[in-house]
Write a protein that holds these residues in place. Structure first.
Motif, mmCIF file in Angstrom:
data_model
loop_
_atom_site.group_PDB
_atom_site.id
_atom_site.type_symbol
_atom_site.label_atom_id
_atom_site.label_comp_id
_atom_site.label_asym_id
_atom_site.label_seq_id
_atom_site.Cartn_x
_atom_site.Cartn_y
_atom_site.Cartn_z
ATOM 1 N N ALA A 1 -59.002 -35.931 78.397
ATOM 2 C CA ALA A 1 -60.379 -35.795 78.883
ATOM 3 C C ALA A 1 -60.575 -36.416 80.265
ATOM 4 O O ALA A 1 -61.692 -36.459 80.769
ATOM 5 N N ILE A 2 -59.490 -36.902 80.888
ATOM 6 C CA ILE A 2 -59.556 -37.502 82.218
ATOM 7 C C ILE A 2 -59.054 -36.506 83.258
ATOM 8 O O ILE A 2 -58.048 -35.817 83.028
ATOM 9 N N GLU A 3 -59.736 -36.415 84.381
ATOM 10 C CA GLU A 3 -59.313 -35.509 85.446
ATOM 11 C C GLU A 3 -57.885 -35.831 85.881
ATOM 12 O O GLU A 3 -57.543 -37.010 86.060
ATOM 13 N N PRO A 4 -57.031 -34.814 86.070
ATOM 14 C CA PRO A 4 -55.626 -35.052 86.426
ATOM 15 C C PRO A 4 -55.430 -35.948 87.647
ATOM 16 O O PRO A 4 -54.521 -36.780 87.662
ATOM 17 N N ALA A 5 -56.265 -35.786 88.667
ATOM 18 C CA ALA A 5 -56.108 -36.596 89.883
ATOM 19 C C ALA A 5 -56.362 -38.075 89.585
ATOM 20 O O ALA A 5 -55.643 -38.952 90.085
ATOM 21 N N ASP A 6 -57.375 -38.354 88.765
ATOM 22 C CA ASP A 6 -57.669 -39.739 88.385
ATOM 23 C C ASP A 6 -56.551 -40.298 87.514
ATOM 24 O O ASP A 6 -56.116 -41.445 87.696
ATOM 25 N N GLY B 1 -55.551 -47.045 75.293
ATOM 26 C CA GLY B 1 -56.817 -46.323 75.403
ATOM 27 C C GLY B 1 -56.710 -45.134 76.337
ATOM 28 O O GLY B 1 -57.290 -44.070 76.082
ATOM 29 N N ILE B 2 -55.966 -45.297 77.435
ATOM 30 C CA ILE B 2 -55.742 -44.182 78.359
ATOM 31 C C ILE B 2 -55.014 -43.049 77.642
ATOM 32 O O ILE B 2 -55.366 -41.869 77.801
ATOM 33 N N LEU B 3 -54.005 -43.382 76.844
ATOM 34 C CA LEU B 3 -53.285 -42.357 76.085
ATOM 35 C C LEU B 3 -54.218 -41.597 75.151
ATOM 36 O O LEU B 3 -54.120 -40.371 75.019
ATOM 37 N N ALA C 1 -62.362 -46.223 73.865
ATOM 38 C CA ALA C 1 -61.317 -45.322 73.368
ATOM 39 C C ALA C 1 -61.422 -45.160 71.850
ATOM 40 O O ALA C 1 -61.228 -44.055 71.321
ATOM 41 N N SER C 2 -61.731 -46.239 71.149
ATOM 42 C CA SER C 2 -61.901 -46.160 69.691
ATOM 43 C C SER C 2 -63.057 -45.237 69.341
ATOM 44 O O SER C 2 -62.955 -44.407 68.427
ATOM 45 N N ALA C 3 -64.173 -45.390 70.052
ATOM 46 C CA ALA C 3 -65.337 -44.551 69.784
ATOM 47 C C ALA C 3 -65.055 -43.089 70.115
ATOM 48 O O ALA C 3 -65.497 -42.177 69.398
ATOM 49 N N ALA D 1 -67.496 -37.210 74.888
ATOM 50 C CA ALA D 1 -66.954 -37.417 76.235
ATOM 51 C C ALA D 1 -67.622 -38.554 76.984
ATOM 52 O O ALA D 1 -67.048 -39.087 77.949
ATOM 53 N N LYS D 2 -68.824 -38.955 76.573
ATOM 54 C CA LYS D 2 -69.522 -40.022 77.290
ATOM 55 C C LYS D 2 -68.717 -41.325 77.288
ATOM 56 O O LYS D 2 -68.815 -42.121 78.229
ATOM 57 N N TYR D 3 -67.930 -41.526 76.264
ATOM 58 C CA TYR D 3 -67.131 -42.748 76.188
ATOM 59 C C TYR D 3 -65.997 -42.731 77.214
ATOM 60 O O TYR D 3 -65.644 -43.770 77.782
ATOM 61 N N VAL D 4 -65.441 -41.570 77.469
ATOM 62 C CA VAL D 4 -64.387 -41.437 78.474
ATOM 63 C C VAL D 4 -64.957 -41.673 79.866
ATOM 64 O O VAL D 4 -64.366 -42.376 80.691
ATOM 65 N N SER D 5 -66.113 -41.092 80.139
ATOM 66 C CA SER D 5 -66.748 -41.262 81.449
ATOM 67 C C SER D 5 -67.026 -42.731 81.733
ATOM 68 O O SER D 5 -66.818 -43.211 82.857
ATOM 69 N N ALA D 6 -67.499 -43.443 80.714
ATOM 70 C CA ALA D 6 -67.787 -44.870 80.892
ATOM 71 C C ALA D 6 -66.507 -45.662 81.141
ATOM 72 O O ALA D 6 -66.466 -46.554 81.998
ATOM 73 N N ALA D 7 -65.459 -45.344 80.393
ATOM 74 C CA ALA D 7 -64.187 -46.052 80.557
ATOM 75 C C ALA D 7 -63.597 -45.805 81.940
ATOM 76 O O ALA D 7 -62.985 -46.705 82.540
#
Length: 387
Positions: free
Chosen positions: A185-190, A178-180, A115-117, A124-130
Motif C-alpha cells: 500500500a506504499i508508493e514504490p518511489a517512497d 511494519g513496512i513489510l 501496521a497492526s491496525a 489505508a488510513k493507517y498506512v498514510s499515517a505511518a
C-alpha cells in the motif's frame, strides 16, 4: 502405487491440519489484542513525527542527524567528578541522554500500532499515517537519521561511541516488520527510499568495526546483532545475510550461549539474571520466527547434544509462569517489573501449538510503562509477526 498415494494424502492432511492450527492461534492472538490495537492506532494516527533532529546533546560527537545515546550503567566518579565515568553494572544512571532512544521507541510504537491496525482492518488510513513518520526518519533530508550508530552508548571521558550501542536499534525491528506488512500500500518511489536506508544501515552493521564487535559479542548483544540483521535483511531481501544469520544461530548462538539444560549462563552471571535471561530468550525466539523457512526450520533445529530454542523456552517458562520459583539471584533493579507478555511465549505457543504458553502470555501485561522494560522489549506488536 497405493502406498505412495496414502503417504501423500497423509502428508497433505497433516499439512492442512497444521495450517489450520496456526490460523487458529493467529485468530486467538488477534482477538486478544484487537481492542488494544485499535486503541493504540487511534493514538498513533494523531501523532506528528519526532526524529533524532528534534533534540541534541552537547556531549555528542556527531551532528544533528546522528543517533546519540550514553552507556546506561556508567556514572561520574565521586573521586574525580570531571574525569572519565566509572561502571556500575545493572544500575542505570538517570542523568544520561535518552531523548533519541525515546524518540526511536515512540517511532517503533507508532509504526507497530498502525501496521497492526492495517493488518487487522485493511484500512489505508493507517498506512498514510505511518508513511509520515517513515519519510521523516528515512528520506526527508531535514529530519532523517544517518544510517549508522557511530555515537551510540558513548561514555563520558572514554568513548564517543561503541559497538555495544548497536543494541539500541532493536527498536527499529517493528518498524521494518511494519513496512513489510504495509508495503503493497506504499508508493514504490517512497518504498524504494525507505528500503535504501535499511540497505545502507545493513552495510554499516556488517562492515564497520563496531558492527563486527557486536557480531562477536558472547552474550545477548551477539544475539541481538543477529536478530536485527535478520529483520532488516528480510525487508531488503538480502538472502546472503539471511543465510549467514541462520548459520550463526545454529553454529554460534545456540552452542556458545545455551547450556545443556536450556539456560543462558552468561546472562545468569549478570546483576540482572532474570531480566537478561528473558531478554536473550526473546531475542533467540525472534530469530527463529524471522528466519525459519521451508527446508530450514530453526524451531525444530537442535545441536548434536540437544540444545534448541524449545529447550530454552521449557527451561525458563516455569519461572515466568511463577517468578517465586526462580532459584537464582534476584535482579538488582526492576525485579518487580518482569515478566510481561514476552514474545517467546506467544511465538513459542504458535510454533509448538502449546496452549499453556499462550494462556500465560494472555494473562501478563501487554502494555508495560516502565522505561527499562520497554527498552528491553522491542517486540510489542506480535500480531504483525504472525504470518
Amino acid at each position: 502405487m497405493r502406498r505412495w498415494f496414502t503417504f501423500i494424502l497423509f502428508f497433505l492432511v497433516i499439512n492442512a491440519s497444521n495450517k489450520a492450527l496456526g490460523q487458529s492461534y493467529r485468530d486467538d492472538v488477534a482477538r486478544t489484542l484487537r481492542r488494544q490495537i485499535l486503541s493504540e492506532a487511534a493514538w498513533a494516527i494523531k501523532q506528528q513525527p519526532i526524529t533524532v533532529t528534534a533534540q541534541s546533546s552537547s556531549r555528542s560527537a556527531g551532528d544533528k542527524h546522528d543517533f546519540f545515546s550514553e552507556g546506561d550503567y556508567w556514572w561520574p566518579d565521586p573521586q574525580n567528578p570531571s574525569g572519565p565515568y566509572i561502571q556500575k553494572d545493572g544500575l542505570t544512571n538517570p542523568e544520561i541522554f535518552v531523548a533519541h532512544r525515546l524518540a526511536m521507541i515512540r517511532f517503533s510504537r507508532i509504526v507497530g500500532a498502525l501496521a497492526s491496525a492495517y493488518k487487522l482492518t485493511g484500512e489505508a488510513k493507517y498506512v498514510s499515517a505511518a508513511l509520515l513518520h517513515l519519510k521523516a526518519w528515512f528520506s526527508d533530508p531535514a529530519t532523517l537519521m544517518n544510517p549508522n550508530l557511530l555515537f551510540a552508548q558513548a561514555i563520558q571521558g572514554r568513548f564517543t561511541g561503541r559497538g555495544i550501542g548497536i543494541i539500541d536499534t532493536i527498536q527499529l525491528m517493528e518498524v521494518a516488520q511494519g513496512i513489510l506488512v504495509m508495503e503493497k500500500a506504499i508508493e514504490p518511489a517512497d518504498l524504494k527510499l525507505i528500503k535504501q536506508w535499511f540497505t545502507d544501515y545493513l552495510t554499516w552493521l556488517t562492515t564497520h568495526q563496531y558492527g563486527k564487535d557486536e557480531l562477536n559479542a558472547k552474550n545477548n548483544h551477539g544475539t541481538c546483532w543477529v536478530m536485527q540483521v535478520a529483520s532488516f535483511a528480510t525487508l531488503t531481501g538480502d538472502q546472503k545475510m539471511l543465510d549467514f544469520c541462520r548459520e550463526r544461530f545454529k553454529n554460534v548462538l545456540l552452542p556458545d550461549q545455551m547450556a545443556k539444560d536450556g539456560s543462558f549462563p552468561l546472562e545468569l552471571a549478570r546483576t540482572k539474571p532474570y531480566g537478561y535471561s528473558i531478554f536473550n530468550l526473546d531475542a533467540m525466539t525472534m530469530i527463529c520466527q524471522i528466519l525459519s523457512v521451508d527446508g530450514n526450520n530453526l524451531w525444530t533445529y537442535q545441536t548434536e547434544d540437544g540444545r534448541s530454542i524449545k529447550k530454552g523456552i521449557e527451561f525458563l517458562y516455569p519461572f515466568v509462569a511463577d517468578k517465586d520459583k526462580w532459584p537464582f539471584k534476584k535482579d538488582v533493579m526492576h525485579w518487580e517489573n518482569w515478566p510481561v507478555a514476552q514474545p517467546f511465549l506467544v511465538m513459542g505457543a504458535h510454533a509448538y501449538q502449546n496452549n499453556e504458553w499462550l494462556v500465560t502470555w494472555k494473562k501478563l501485561e501487554h502494555q508495560p510503562a516502565v522505561e527499562e522494560v520497554i527498552r528491553n522489549l522491542p517486540i510489542r506488536h506480535p500480531f504483525i509477526w504472525l504470518n
